[in-house]
Design an enzyme around this catalytic site. Structure first.
Site, PDB file in Angstrom:
ATOM      1  N   TRP A   1     -22.003  46.565  44.913  1.00  0.00           N
ATOM      2  CA  TRP A   1     -21.742  46.906  43.513  1.00  0.00           C
ATOM      3  C   TRP A   1     -22.652  46.118  42.580  1.00  0.00           C
ATOM      4  O   TRP A   1     -23.111  46.608  41.557  1.00  0.00           O
ATOM      5  CB  TRP A   1     -20.270  46.626  43.188  1.00  0.00           C
ATOM      6  CG  TRP A   1     -19.915  46.864  41.747  1.00  0.00           C
ATOM      7  CD1 TRP A   1     -19.494  48.039  41.188  1.00  0.00           C
ATOM      8  CD2 TRP A   1     -19.957  45.919  40.665  1.00  0.00           C
ATOM      9  NE1 TRP A   1     -19.273  47.890  39.844  1.00  0.00           N
ATOM     10  CE2 TRP A   1     -19.546  46.599  39.489  1.00  0.00           C
ATOM     11  CE3 TRP A   1     -20.303  44.579  40.559  1.00  0.00           C
ATOM     12  CZ2 TRP A   1     -19.459  45.975  38.244  1.00  0.00           C
ATOM     13  CZ3 TRP A   1     -20.229  43.959  39.319  1.00  0.00           C
ATOM     14  CH2 TRP A   1     -19.812  44.658  38.178  1.00  0.00           C
ATOM     15  N   HIS A   2     -22.925  44.864  42.961  1.00  0.00           N
ATOM     16  CA  HIS A   2     -23.729  44.001  42.101  1.00  0.00           C
ATOM     17  C   HIS A   2     -25.176  44.450  41.992  1.00  0.00           C
ATOM     18  O   HIS A   2     -25.842  44.137  41.009  1.00  0.00           O
ATOM     19  CB  HIS A   2     -23.678  42.553  42.596  1.00  0.00           C
ATOM     20  CG  HIS A   2     -22.463  41.812  42.159  1.00  0.00           C
ATOM     21  ND1 HIS A   2     -21.263  41.909  42.813  1.00  0.00           N
ATOM     22  CD2 HIS A   2     -22.260  40.979  41.114  1.00  0.00           C
ATOM     23  CE1 HIS A   2     -20.367  41.149  42.195  1.00  0.00           C
ATOM     24  NE2 HIS A   2     -20.932  40.578  41.163  1.00  0.00           N
ATOM     25  N   GLY A   3     -25.662  45.137  42.993  1.00  0.00           N
ATOM     26  CA  GLY A   3     -27.061  45.557  42.890  1.00  0.00           C
ATOM     27  C   GLY A   3     -27.475  46.456  44.028  1.00  0.00           C
ATOM     28  O   GLY A   3     -26.966  46.329  45.144  1.00  0.00           O
TER      29      GLY A   3
END
Lengths: 360, 471
Positions: B320-322
């Site tokens: 989700w972060h990247g």
């Protein structure tokens, strides 16, 4: 209504008290002396003589403004001294007193002169400057220095050596043209004399600003915001100008300026150049090179001016112990003003020239 | 529109005036909805239709999956899956398409193809809110909302759409029912929270960024101690940047009469990974707990499954972060550390409790160890490059020579945080000690004014992009 009035007064008092508290704290962080602009002097402005400067935004330093409005511990008394003129790099308020290259040069020269004073070569000693005097102003770059050169020689008629510090060798046609337009010299605008020419209102405003370093800092912050917002437009303009220049045309524009400097002053004239650097991915330090530097260097040689290029000395210092000529522990390395290492490199390179010139 | 812009200031003032001049929950909802869409359009108007479309679909699906819906059990589940799949599809297309294509072409030795898809502003955050709505309705934690207006507002609510906090539907919708009058109490609380966030962001985080950016750009040039300082500086920077933004968002929401909940609770005081994720980006970790970990089975299906669920949840969190393997690896490493910590905790469960002093020493050691592990794991997160991350670690552990650059502000802010944490432990059971000042007192007014002046003095005027706005 009375309740709102009381609230307003309470808040106003809180703001004033908070301002006073924060302003007092700023005397430990960043204090600028009064800035006195002038039209006919060696520099375009001087600091208010007799006041103090505290630098904490970049590096850390504390300085006293001398009677001439520059940052020095003393004024030259004996003839044959060396005047070093430059911008904020030469001013060096980011390092502690005694660590600027002019201070280091003073220490080196007095040590050398002391060693040679008994039984040494008297001619060599007397040819060597006995004192180095720092004449600097923020934002005082080569074109402005050149246009104030006549006034500089008048303010310091007994100087035997003049060093002009520059971090750039590339200037616009407009700047070089303006450099030929010499400023007149007016003794009434020298040092403490200038205070008498200021109106009472101007003097009062200056003293109030000196007493309110908080206002200065807030003003600097506001100007930085403005500068950042206009940065995009300026860089586009700069790139356009750079594209248009060719070295032959540049040589034609620069030579009259250097010739003028040479003609204006009989003593030793040195241009001390220090390049920008980049810290590369592979861990090396790379100087930023410009074609104009070669042109500048050649024209100096042809006109009897010593061109001191600190590039190799900077690279050697980095290779020895990773010292970087710019940057501080409270900013970033490789950018900004001379670090202690940068000042040391400049002092050593200038020392070699000054001692070498005197036949040592 | 950034919170740190004049445009936002004008926008918010106008909004407050309008809120003050109008009455009634429904009217205020309409005003806030309009404001949220204006806010979003100012950021990027091209994706307004996507935002509205997602909201509309979620509203429709919500009515279908509700407990009261006429559709039968399996039908509800179908609508739930359809809705979530649509959300995830949109997220994958816009955020992960490039990553999937790169991975596919690299895996099969195909010529590299670049896909340039713009990432809609706040997509990661509002998609998760959309899923939260659908899931909460399906699980019976709230009723489906018959009013499209409320669903539109929930998903687009401007204080949190860009970078969170991710507010769960069941926590947000009840707050819509009240009349959101602008009160002095909310203005004071919210305003002070906003100022605290502003200070964290522009004084602390942005200033730490100077060191982090310089050193991470050329780690081969810097000495081991300089790299260690930069690594610590990044741990502080990401905390202050993100918690600062969260505080600003929470402050703005509070002024409008909403409570998005706390998003950070002194995370570096955590003694283990599980506690860390209960203190760091609380809204995201609790989202993953409620909508990924628990549906996977949580800790209800034996230890092996628990470890698997924990690991997978952290892996998805990393993704989700990247959209890159570095973030996946970061998530996986956190997953591994969490599993290891849990296994170790279970092993110690049967042991006798420590004596008071020894227990405190052990706890302090755990906090320091957890901080070190988290800080080391921030390295690949920041570099987004394994090679660089390993280079940094190698140069730190071999105490390599190089440019000496021990950033003074990393030390100052690090020590400052230490004092805050010690005060929190001493006076507040290790919880966040922030409290608004009582502005009826003159002394508090002076302190607030000093705080504002010092923020203006020490603000770093540079690139102010929020770290988490890229997600």
């Amino acid at each position: 209504m009375r309740k709102w009035g009381r609230q307003a007064i309470s808040w106003a008092a809180a703001v004033i008290l908070a301002f006073c508290i924060c302003n007092a704290a700023m005397f430990l962080y960043e204090v600028q002396p009064g800035w006195i602009e002038r039209e006919n002097g060696a520099t375009l402005a001087i600091w208010d003589p007799g006041t103090a400067l505290v630098a904490g935004l970049e590096g850390r330093g504390y300085y006293h403004v001398d009677s001439k409005g520059y940052l020095n511990d003393s004024i030259p008394t004996e003839p044959g001294y060396c005047v070093v003129v430059g911008a904020s790099f030469t001013q060096g308020k980011e390092v502690e007193n005694g660590k600027r290259y002019t201070d280091l040069l003073n220490a080196m020269l007095s040590e050398q002169n002391g060693e040679n004073s008994d039984g040494g070569n008297d001619a060599a000693v007397s040819a060597r400057p006995s004192f180095v005097y720092n004449v600097s102003q923020e934002g005082y770059y080569f074109p402005d220095i050149a246009s104030g050169f006549y006034a500089l020689t008048k303010e310091f008629p007994d100087a035997g050596t003049i060093v002009i510090e520059t971090g750039k060798t590339s200037f616009s046609d407009r700047e070089l043209e303006a450099a030929l337009d010499q400023r007149a010299y007016d003794e009434a605008q020298n040092g403490e004399n200038i205070l008498a020419t200021l109106s009472p209102a101007k003097r009062f405003t200056m003293r109030v600003k000196e007493a309110m370093p908080l206002l200065n800092i807030l003003k600097t912050q506001a100007e930085t915001v403005k500068h950042r917002l206009s940065e995009g437009e300026e860089s586009a303009k700069g790139e356009e100008e750079a594209k248009e220049k060719d070295t032959a045309a540049y040589s034609d524009r620069l030579e009259p300026v250097l010739k003028m400097l040479r003609e204006e002053f009989d003593g030793t004239l040195i241009i001390a150049y220090h390049p920008d650097v980049t810290i590369c991915d592979d861990g090396s330090l790379s100087p930023v090179r410009y074609e104009e530097t070669e042109v500048f260097s050649r024209l100096c040689r042809e006109n009897g001016i010593i061109f001191m290029d600190a590039t190799q000395a900077i690279l050697d210092a980095y290779a020895e112990d990773y010292s970087v000529p710019y940057g501080f522990m409270n900013t970033t390395m490789g950018k900004g003003h001379f670090s202690q290492a940068g000042h040391r490199v400049m002092a050593e390179e200038l020392y070699k020239i000054l001692v070498g010139r005197s036949g040592q | 529109m950034s919170f740190l812009s004049v445009r936002f200031g004008i926008f918010f003032l106008i909004l407050l005036l309008v809120m003050k001049m109008t009455r009634g929950a429904k009217t205020h909802q309409l005003v806030l909805l309009g404001a949220s869409y204006v806010f979003y359009a100012a950021g990027d108007w091209r994706f307004l239709a996507l935002l509205a479309g997602i909201s509309l679909v979620m509203w429709k699906c919500g009515l279908k999956v509700s407990q009261d819906a006429p559709v039968g059990g399996k039908g509800k589940k179908t609508w739930l899956i359809l809705g979530i799949c649509l959300d995830l599809l949109v997220l994958c297309v816009f955020k992960y398409a490039g990553f999937f294509v790169d991975t596919f072409t690299a895996a099969f030795g195909l010529p590299r193809t670049t896909i340039g898809i713009l990432l809609p502003l706040g997509l990661s955050f509002y998609i998760f809110q959309a899923i939260s709505y659908l899931a909460d309705v399906y699980m019976g934690k709230m009723k489906a909302e018959s009013s499209l207006r409320k669903v539109l507002l929930y998903i687009s609510f401007f204080p949190q759409i860009v970078s969170g906090p991710i507010v769960k539907a069941r926590d947000f919708f009840p707050q819509l029912e009240t009349d959101h009058e602008i009160t002095w109490e909310n203005l004071s609380w919210g305003g002070q929270k906003f100022l605290t966030g502003l200070f964290k962001k522009i004084v602390i985080a942005d200033r730490l960024g100077i060191c982090v950016d310089a050193v991470y750009a050329a780690p081969a040039a810097y000495s081991g101690i300089s790299l260690l300082t930069a690594v610590l500086a990044y741990a502080l920077q990401i905390y202050y940047d993100f918690s600062g933004y969260s505080d600003m968002a929470i402050g703005v929401a509070r002024i409008l009469g909403f409570d998005p909940g706390r998003n950070f609770n002194l995370p570096y005081l955590a003694a283990n990974p599980s506690e860390f994720w209960k203190r760091w980006h609380i809204s995201l970790s609790s989202w993953f707990r409620d909508y990924v970990y628990i549906p996977l089975g949580g800790n209800r299906k034996g230890e092996a499954r628990t470890y698997r669920n924990l690991f997978l949840t952290m892996l998805f969190s990393g993704l989700w972060h990247g959209a890159s393997w570095s973030f996946v690896a970061w998530g996986a490493l956190h997953g591994a550390v969490s599993v290891f910590s849990r296994a170790l905790g279970r092993k110690r469960k049967g042991e006798a409790p420590d004596a008071a002093v020894w227990g405190k020493v052990r706890h302090a050691f755990s906090v320091i160890l957890n901080f070190c592990v988290v800080t080391i794991l921030w390295i690949p997160f920041r570099t987004n490059n394994f090679g660089k991350a390993l280079l940094i670690l190698r140069r730190i552990f071999t105490w390599a020579p190089g440019i000496h650059y021990v950033y003074v502000y990393a030390l100052i802010f690090g020590i400052g945080l230490l004092f805050v944490e010690m005060a929190a432990v001493r006076f507040h059971q290790g919880n966040d000690i922030w409290r608004p000042l009582d502005l009826s007192r003159f002394g508090s007014r002076v302190i607030l004014c000093c705080f504002i002046l010092l923020t203006a003095v020490f603000a770093y005027i540079g690139d102010s992009a929020f770290i988490y706005a890229q997600f």
